[in-house]
Enzyme design. Sequence first.
Site, PDB file in Angstrom:
ATOM      1  N   LYS A  35      40.693 -65.091  85.930  1.00 19.03           N
ATOM      2  CA  LYS A  35      40.879 -66.329  85.173  1.00 19.03           C
ATOM      3  C   LYS A  35      40.545 -66.098  83.702  1.00 19.03           C
ATOM      4  O   LYS A  35      40.037 -65.044  83.320  1.00 19.03           O
ATOM      5  CB  LYS A  35      39.989 -67.429  85.760  1.00 19.03           C
ATOM      6  CG  LYS A  35      38.502 -67.108  85.700  1.00 19.03           C
ATOM      7  CD  LYS A  35      37.665 -68.161  86.406  1.00 19.03           C
ATOM      8  CE  LYS A  35      36.182 -67.801  86.324  1.00 19.03           C
ATOM      9  NZ  LYS A  35      35.330 -68.821  86.946  1.00 19.03           N
ATOM     10  N   ARG A 130      28.431 -78.713  92.069  1.00 23.80           N
ATOM     11  CA  ARG A 130      29.479 -78.835  91.053  1.00 23.80           C
ATOM     12  C   ARG A 130      30.797 -79.205  91.722  1.00 23.80           C
ATOM     13  O   ARG A 130      31.399 -80.216  91.392  1.00 23.80           O
ATOM     14  CB  ARG A 130      29.606 -77.533  90.253  1.00 23.80           C
ATOM     15  CG  ARG A 130      30.598 -77.595  89.109  1.00 23.80           C
ATOM     16  CD  ARG A 130      30.624 -76.294  88.310  1.00 23.80           C
ATOM     17  NE  ARG A 130      31.100 -75.156  89.111  1.00 23.80           N
ATOM     18  CZ  ARG A 130      31.251 -73.924  88.631  1.00 23.80           C
ATOM     19  NH1 ARG A 130      30.937 -73.666  87.365  1.00 23.80           N
ATOM     20  NH2 ARG A 130      31.694 -72.945  89.406  1.00 23.80           N
ATOM     21  N   TYR A 255      28.163 -66.502  52.207  1.00 19.56           N
ATOM     22  CA  TYR A 255      28.000 -67.945  52.047  1.00 19.56           C
ATOM     23  C   TYR A 255      26.535 -68.342  52.204  1.00 19.56           C
ATOM     24  O   TYR A 255      25.845 -67.871  53.100  1.00 19.56           O
ATOM     25  CB  TYR A 255      28.837 -68.691  53.084  1.00 19.56           C
ATOM     26  CG  TYR A 255      30.324 -68.667  52.810  1.00 19.56           C
ATOM     27  CD1 TYR A 255      30.847 -69.259  51.671  1.00 19.56           C
ATOM     28  CD2 TYR A 255      31.198 -68.070  53.707  1.00 19.56           C
ATOM     29  CE1 TYR A 255      32.216 -69.247  51.421  1.00 19.56           C
ATOM     30  CE2 TYR A 255      32.570 -68.050  53.473  1.00 19.56           C
ATOM     31  CZ  TYR A 255      33.065 -68.640  52.330  1.00 19.56           C
ATOM     32  OH  TYR A 255      34.413 -68.623  52.082  1.00 19.56           O
ATOM     33  N   MET A 303      34.936 -66.593  58.221  1.00 22.98           N
ATOM     34  CA  MET A 303      36.106 -66.728  59.082  1.00 22.98           C
ATOM     35  C   MET A 303      36.795 -65.397  59.359  1.00 22.98           C
ATOM     36  O   MET A 303      37.229 -65.133  60.489  1.00 22.98           O
ATOM     37  CB  MET A 303      37.107 -67.710  58.464  1.00 22.98           C
ATOM     38  CG  MET A 303      38.313 -67.983  59.355  1.00 22.98           C
ATOM     39  SD  MET A 303      39.483 -69.154  58.625  1.00 22.98           S
ATOM     40  CE  MET A 303      38.519 -70.658  58.635  1.00 22.98           C
TER      41      MET A 303
END
Length: 358
Positions: A35, A130, A255, A303
């Site tokens: 998955k 769950r 930053y 980023m």
Amino acid sequence: MKPFPRAEISAQALKNNLSRLRQIAPNSSVMAVVKANGYGHGLLNVASCLTEADGFGLARLEEALALRAGGVKAKLVLLEGFFRQVDLTTLVEHGIDTVIHNEVQLDMLENASLSKPVTVWLKLDSGMHRLGFTPEQFAQVYARLEACPQVAKPINIMSHFACADEPDNPMTQEQLQVFEALTKNSKGYRTLANSAGTLYWPDSQADWIRPGIALYGVSPVIGDLGRNHGLEPAMKLVSQLIAVREHKAGQPVGYGCFWHAKADTRLGVVAIGYGDGYPRNAPEGTPVWVNGRRVPVVGRVSMDMLTVDLGIDAKDSIGDDVVLWGKELPVEEVAEHIGTIAYELVTKLTPRVAVCLD
């Protein structure tokens, strides 16, 4: 020219890990859990390497259909089951098994009109709370499935551990006892062991094991490494230095300017950032691997870039490879530095990262 950043996926490591898990659970079939895009390794990449697996576990119908479209003929199991009654027709058409874990799914199944029965795995809630039917509901639901003509017989049974990745937690033994008490006389397949169950709880291995993260060479246990179990990292996340800069004592970088060099040094700028899935919250000191050594991340991850302290005597050059995690630097260790788990790191890579099967 190789792209960067890139995730290099080792076909041999995937195959070796499957073989190793078979050695650990010699009496069990293997449902390879692929998955989340094969845990970030590429769904079809992984399936093409694990042709010796007995089946595959998936979270979404779309994942299962992608495997069928890719030519995978092995058993496929939807671990969360189906969400719409119309999906049952698709499951039958493509020969996909489904988990049944709630009353709504059961009602849809009983009211369906199918060309042939569907293979189901009844989900028992043995203590995780769950998904699944409680022990008190189990016998009644099992009887309804037995009586349902849309269900292939025999009925298979599944449960899931909550704390198997904590080897000293007594909850796992409690769940195992619940599972054994309710399923020991069942005629269908039984499966309980995830990666941690397979590695640490041999009594849970049953008819099928369901390894996920272990297939990719990663330990499910905090503070442990896959290599301690004979597993090999399947992913190597690599980028490059795009700048090497002289940096004076007291100067900040990045930053917020919150990191300042304590002494003169050389900084390297690496072409990877949170836009690629590398965590923005990676703290100062998180290691990366450059030219045979570990060097620390400094300043804030941005980023597209992050900065590392190469040291005053560094000989590194623009274009040199930087390994964010891999055989040289286990992803488990990187995750621990960042305060997360390896699962999150490998599955959160964005499409900007080229996934390359080696």
